[in-house]
Design an enzyme around this catalytic site. Structure first.
Site, PDB file in Angstrom:
ATOM      1  N   LYS A 134      43.085  44.236  43.487  1.00 58.84           N
ATOM      2  CA  LYS A 134      43.222  45.685  43.768  1.00 58.84           C
ATOM      3  C   LYS A 134      44.075  46.342  42.859  1.00 58.84           C
ATOM      4  O   LYS A 134      45.119  45.984  42.463  1.00 58.84           O
ATOM      5  CB  LYS A 134      43.530  45.847  45.347  1.00 58.84           C
ATOM      6  CG  LYS A 134      43.891  46.998  45.904  1.00 58.84           C
ATOM      7  CD  LYS A 134      44.123  47.151  47.192  1.00 58.84           C
ATOM      8  CE  LYS A 134      44.239  48.587  47.773  1.00 58.84           C
ATOM      9  NZ  LYS A 134      45.428  49.300  47.607  1.00 58.84           N
TER      10      LYS A 134
ATOM     11  N   THR B  35      47.061  43.073  45.186  1.00 51.46           N
ATOM     12  CA  THR B  35      47.266  44.403  44.574  1.00 51.46           C
ATOM     13  C   THR B  35      48.250  44.352  43.323  1.00 51.46           C
ATOM     14  O   THR B  35      49.306  43.692  43.172  1.00 51.46           O
ATOM     15  CB  THR B  35      48.083  45.076  45.751  1.00 51.46           C
ATOM     16  OG1 THR B  35      47.356  45.161  46.886  1.00 51.46           O
ATOM     17  CG2 THR B  35      48.249  46.494  44.979  1.00 51.46           C
TER      18      THR B  35
ATOM     19  N   HIS C  67      45.460  53.613  44.327  1.00 54.24           N
ATOM     20  CA  HIS C  67      46.311  53.735  45.335  1.00 54.24           C
ATOM     21  C   HIS C  67      46.841  55.084  45.996  1.00 54.24           C
ATOM     22  O   HIS C  67      47.652  55.321  46.530  1.00 54.24           O
ATOM     23  CB  HIS C  67      47.942  53.169  45.117  1.00 54.24           C
ATOM     24  CG  HIS C  67      48.755  52.421  45.835  1.00 54.24           C
ATOM     25  ND1 HIS C  67      48.660  50.770  45.606  1.00 54.24           N
ATOM     26  CD2 HIS C  67      49.166  52.619  46.906  1.00 54.24           C
ATOM     27  CE1 HIS C  67      49.492  50.284  46.611  1.00 54.24           C
ATOM     28  NE2 HIS C  67      49.983  51.300  47.513  1.00 54.24           N
TER      29      HIS C  67
ATOM     30  N   ARG D 255      57.919  59.339  44.313  1.00 55.83           N
ATOM     31  CA  ARG D 255      59.073  60.077  44.053  1.00 55.83           C
ATOM     32  C   ARG D 255      58.979  61.040  45.262  1.00 55.83           C
ATOM     33  O   ARG D 255      58.598  62.079  45.255  1.00 55.83           O
ATOM     34  CB  ARG D 255      59.342  60.954  42.991  1.00 55.83           C
ATOM     35  CG  ARG D 255      60.012  60.200  41.998  1.00 55.83           C
ATOM     36  CD  ARG D 255      60.445  61.011  40.917  1.00 55.83           C
ATOM     37  NE  ARG D 255      60.164  60.678  39.386  1.00 55.83           N
ATOM     38  CZ  ARG D 255      59.267  61.210  38.509  1.00 55.83           C
ATOM     39  NH1 ARG D 255      58.960  62.522  38.698  1.00 55.83           N
ATOM     40  NH2 ARG D 255      59.112  60.621  37.298  1.00 55.83           N
TER      41      ARG D 255
ATOM     42  N   TYR E 255      51.097  41.638  47.887  1.00 59.51           N
ATOM     43  CA  TYR E 255      51.918  41.756  46.792  1.00 59.51           C
ATOM     44  C   TYR E 255      52.558  40.511  46.068  1.00 59.51           C
ATOM     45  O   TYR E 255      52.504  39.534  46.958  1.00 59.51           O
ATOM     46  CB  TYR E 255      53.028  42.974  46.762  1.00 59.51           C
ATOM     47  CG  TYR E 255      52.719  44.061  47.287  1.00 59.51           C
ATOM     48  CD1 TYR E 255      52.124  45.035  46.273  1.00 59.51           C
ATOM     49  CD2 TYR E 255      52.526  44.824  48.312  1.00 59.51           C
ATOM     50  CE1 TYR E 255      51.649  46.390  46.553  1.00 59.51           C
ATOM     51  CE2 TYR E 255      52.288  45.898  48.790  1.00 59.51           C
ATOM     52  CZ  TYR E 255      51.919  46.850  47.651  1.00 59.51           C
ATOM     53  OH  TYR E 255      51.377  48.166  47.976  1.00 59.51           O
TER      54      TYR E 255
ATOM     55  N   SER F 139      47.833  44.835  55.166  1.00 57.93           N
ATOM     56  CA  SER F 139      48.933  44.937  54.106  1.00 57.93           C
ATOM     57  C   SER F 139      49.865  43.661  54.453  1.00 57.93           C
ATOM     58  O   SER F 139      50.255  43.456  55.558  1.00 57.93           O
ATOM     59  CB  SER F 139      49.547  46.180  54.403  1.00 57.93           C
ATOM     60  OG  SER F 139      50.915  46.338  53.733  1.00 57.93           O
TER      61      SER F 139
ATOM     62  N   GLN G  89      45.908  41.717  52.220  1.00 61.91           N
ATOM     63  CA  GLN G  89      46.515  42.169  51.132  1.00 61.91           C
ATOM     64  C   GLN G  89      47.862  41.510  50.529  1.00 61.91           C
ATOM     65  O   GLN G  89      48.707  41.812  51.529  1.00 61.91           O
ATOM     66  CB  GLN G  89      46.520  43.859  51.190  1.00 61.91           C
ATOM     67  CG  GLN G  89      47.061  44.338  50.021  1.00 61.91           C
ATOM     68  CD  GLN G  89      48.695  44.585  49.776  1.00 61.91           C
ATOM     69  OE1 GLN G  89      49.310  44.665  51.085  1.00 61.91           O
ATOM     70  NE2 GLN G  89      49.229  44.447  48.881  1.00 61.91           N
TER      71      GLN G  89
ATOM     72  N   ARG H 105      36.147  60.719  51.216  1.00 67.47           N
ATOM     73  CA  ARG H 105      36.404  61.758  52.219  1.00 67.47           C
ATOM     74  C   ARG H 105      35.054  62.033  52.786  1.00 67.47           C
ATOM     75  O   ARG H 105      35.291  62.783  53.913  1.00 67.47           O
ATOM     76  CB  ARG H 105      37.146  62.748  51.773  1.00 67.47           C
ATOM     77  CG  ARG H 105      38.659  62.681  51.253  1.00 67.47           C
ATOM     78  CD  ARG H 105      39.642  62.226  52.501  1.00 67.47           C
ATOM     79  NE  ARG H 105      40.816  62.027  52.018  1.00 67.47           N
ATOM     80  CZ  ARG H 105      41.418  60.774  51.500  1.00 67.47           C
ATOM     81  NH1 ARG H 105      40.339  59.968  51.385  1.00 67.47           N
ATOM     82  NH2 ARG H 105      42.672  60.704  50.954  1.00 67.47           N
TER      83      ARG H 105
HETATM   84  C1  LIG Z   1      50.973  55.028  53.788  1.00 63.89           C
HETATM   85  C2  LIG Z   1      50.029  54.170  52.975  1.00 63.89           C
HETATM   86  C3  LIG Z   1      50.462  52.781  52.704  1.00 63.89           C
HETATM   87  C4  LIG Z   1      49.993  51.898  51.995  1.00 63.89           C
HETATM   88  N1  LIG Z   1      50.194  50.722  51.843  1.00 63.89           N
HETATM   89  C5  LIG Z   1      49.522  49.802  50.890  1.00 63.89           C
HETATM   90  C6  LIG Z   1      50.033  48.383  50.926  1.00 63.89           C
HETATM   91  O1  LIG Z   1      50.758  48.096  51.714  1.00 63.89           O
HETATM   92  N2  LIG Z   1      49.258  47.715  50.047  1.00 63.89           N
HETATM   93  C7  LIG Z   1      48.343  48.167  49.390  1.00 63.89           C
HETATM   94  O2  LIG Z   1      47.621  47.542  48.333  1.00 63.89           O
HETATM   95  N3  LIG Z   1      47.785  49.545  49.229  1.00 63.89           N
HETATM   96  C8  LIG Z   1      48.643  50.372  50.121  1.00 63.89           C
HETATM   97  N4  LIG Z   1      47.947  51.625  50.016  1.00 63.89           N
HETATM   98  C9  LIG Z   1      47.062  51.989  49.552  1.00 63.89           C
HETATM   99  C10 LIG Z   1      45.733  52.027  50.156  1.00 63.89           C
HETATM  100  O3  LIG Z   1      45.392  50.576  50.140  1.00 63.89           O
HETATM  101  C11 LIG Z   1      44.451  52.727  49.396  1.00 63.89           C
HETATM  102  O4  LIG Z   1      44.375  52.039  48.077  1.00 63.89           O
HETATM  103  C12 LIG Z   1      44.639  54.227  49.310  1.00 63.89           C
HETATM  104  O5  LIG Z   1      45.188  54.679  50.517  1.00 63.89           O
HETATM  105  C13 LIG Z   1      43.241  54.808  49.158  1.00 63.89           C
HETATM  106  O6  LIG Z   1      43.286  56.097  49.016  1.00 63.89           O
HETATM  107  P1  LIG Z   1      43.056  57.369  50.158  1.00 63.89           P
HETATM  108  O7  LIG Z   1      44.292  57.154  51.168  1.00 63.89           O
HETATM  109  O8  LIG Z   1      42.954  58.610  49.414  1.00 63.89           O
HETATM  110  O9  LIG Z   1      41.764  56.889  50.985  1.00 63.89           O
HETATM  111  C14 LIG Z   1      48.883  52.648  50.877  1.00 63.89           C
HETATM  112  C15 LIG Z   1      48.261  53.870  51.143  1.00 63.89           C
HETATM  113  C16 LIG Z   1      49.051  54.793  51.919  1.00 63.89           C
HETATM  114  C17 LIG Z   1      48.549  56.000  52.058  1.00 63.89           C
END
Ligand SMILES: Cc1cc2nc3c(=O)[nH]c(=O)nc-3n(C[C@H](O)[C@H](O)[C@H](O)COP(=O)(O)O)c2cc1C
Length: 346
Positions: free
Chosen positions: A216, A152, A240, A159, A126, A104, A124, A275
């Site tokens: 993404k 991304t 996400h 929220r 932004y 990230s 990854q 999962r």
């Molecule tokens: C706590 C958390 C932090 C995340 N941080 C990022 C991030 O910094 N950048 C990003 O592209 N996606 C982020 N995501 C999304 C994940 O890359 C991914 O798309 C998502 O967790 C997949 O779904 P799942 O948690 O049900 O497996 C984050 C998700 C979670 C749960």
């Protein structure tokens, strides 16, 4: 690992973590934590037969990088809240399991420490409020050995209760994010939110880094087509982790449309709600090349560190092998060619 085992992992993480951290990770756009996984469960298979002796093969490549199985680690912020070594531990797990890790923008760990663990990784990004810092950060990732850039393109505005927001955590791991910018650069950026990317940013990132760019957060065939026409080498179909927009379709609902739009020209992968091995089979059968796993890896990291994450990944890969045999095909490509999976009901 089965979905029930992952739920037990989640409960172990819940017991170990402060409530505000657990709640931040679990949060979704509409509070329904299982909506995406339930949609994967709703996929129906048409198992094949009479194909002779089958030897299930799960090894593949992602943008030319070999992986032992198609289950990749999603980029996630705040991993130092799960384990003090965050992505170092996560990358060790990826190396042990023979897979790839997404890193990230908001990592608290320097790129070099992650790269040292030996797993291939994608950075990854932004689109930061200060455009020059986006390009600088991506260049640093490329120099440190990232194999691709994940751009991304979805904006999430969860929220949650104020105390659940990482900026308000008393232990302050959120303040250690963006570790690959200098203190001056972080100060320049301040708390300004990321910007919404446009098509030009894809080629810009590719040209600055010399790396393939994977977009993404695509949920529509037309957007996937525009991204690929603008130079993307791949797309990730993603909500996400159901964190984007309440009422949105699920990732699995969008996958077929995206594969149809760009599958011949680009690599399509998917995440959100994956999962168990059967979900991975469904993704491959619908035309994905790989899947990313998010929260289950975060929970495993919190509960058991790198060993736990490697066990999760290996367990899902074992289940995928078994599911392939039960479905009567040897590979994901055969599953897709056999039109093994069907999404119903949205
Ligand atoms: C706590 C958390 C932090 C995340 N941080 C990022 C991030 O910094 N950048 C990003 O592209 N996606 C982020 N995501 C999304 C994940 O890359 C991914 O798309 C998502 O967790 C997949 O779904 P799942 O948690 O049900 O497996 C984050 C998700 C979670 C749960």
């Amino acid at each position: 690992m089965t979905r029930a085992e992952i739920e037990r992992l989640r409960e172990r993480a819940r017991a170990l973590l402060p409530a505000h951290v657990f709640d931040y990770v679990a949060a979704t756009a509409d509070g329904s934590s299982e909506a995406e996984a339930d949609r994967w469960d709703a996929v129906r298979f048409r198992p094949a037969a009479l194909r002779g002796e089958l030897d299930a093969q799960v090894a593949t490549t992602v943008l030319g990088t070999p992986v032992d199985h198609p289950i990749l680690l999603a980029p996630m912020a705040q991993q130092v809240a799960a384990h003090p070594d965050g992505e170092i531990e996560m990358a060790r797990a990826a190396a042990a399991s023979g897979t790839l890790i997404g890193v990230s923008t908001n990592t608290a760990i320097p790129f070099a420490r992650i790269a040292e663990q030996g797993a291939p990784w994608w950075f990854q990004t932004y689109l930061l409020a200060e455009p020059a810092l986006t390009w600088a950060l991506a260049e640093r990732a490329a120099e440190a050995g990232a194999a691709a850039i994940l751009l991304t393109v979805e904006l999430t505005a969860l929220r949650v209760e104020p105390h659940v927001e990482p900026v308000n955590w008393p232990e302050g791991p959120a303040r250690a994010r963006l570790a690959n910018l200098t203190a001056d650069e972080r100060a320049l950026l301040g708390d300004r939110p990321a910007r919404n990317p446009g098509l030009d940013d894809i080629a810009r990132l590719r040209d600055v880094t010399g790396l393939p760019v994977v977009v993404k957060g695509v949920l529509r065939g037309d957007d996937a087509r525009r991204a690929v026409d603008a130079g993307a080498a791949g797309v990730v179909v993603s909500t996400h982790g159901h964190r984007r927009l309440a009422g949105s379709i699920s990732a699995v609902d969008a996958l077929g449309e995206v594969v149809e739009a760009v599958g011949a020209d680009a690599e399509v992968s998917v995440d959100s709600g994956i999962r168990d091995g059967r979900h991975v089979l469904a993704a491959l059968a619908l035309g994905a090349r790989a899947v990313f796993v998010g929260r289950p890896a975060w929970w495993a990291l919190a509960a058991d560190g790198a060993d736990g994450v490697a066990r999760l990944l290996d367990g899902m890969a074992d289940e995928l092998r078994l599911a392939l045999l039960q479905a009567g095909v040897a590979t994901g490509a055969e599953a897709s060619a056999a039109r093994l999976a069907r999404v119903t009901g949205w």
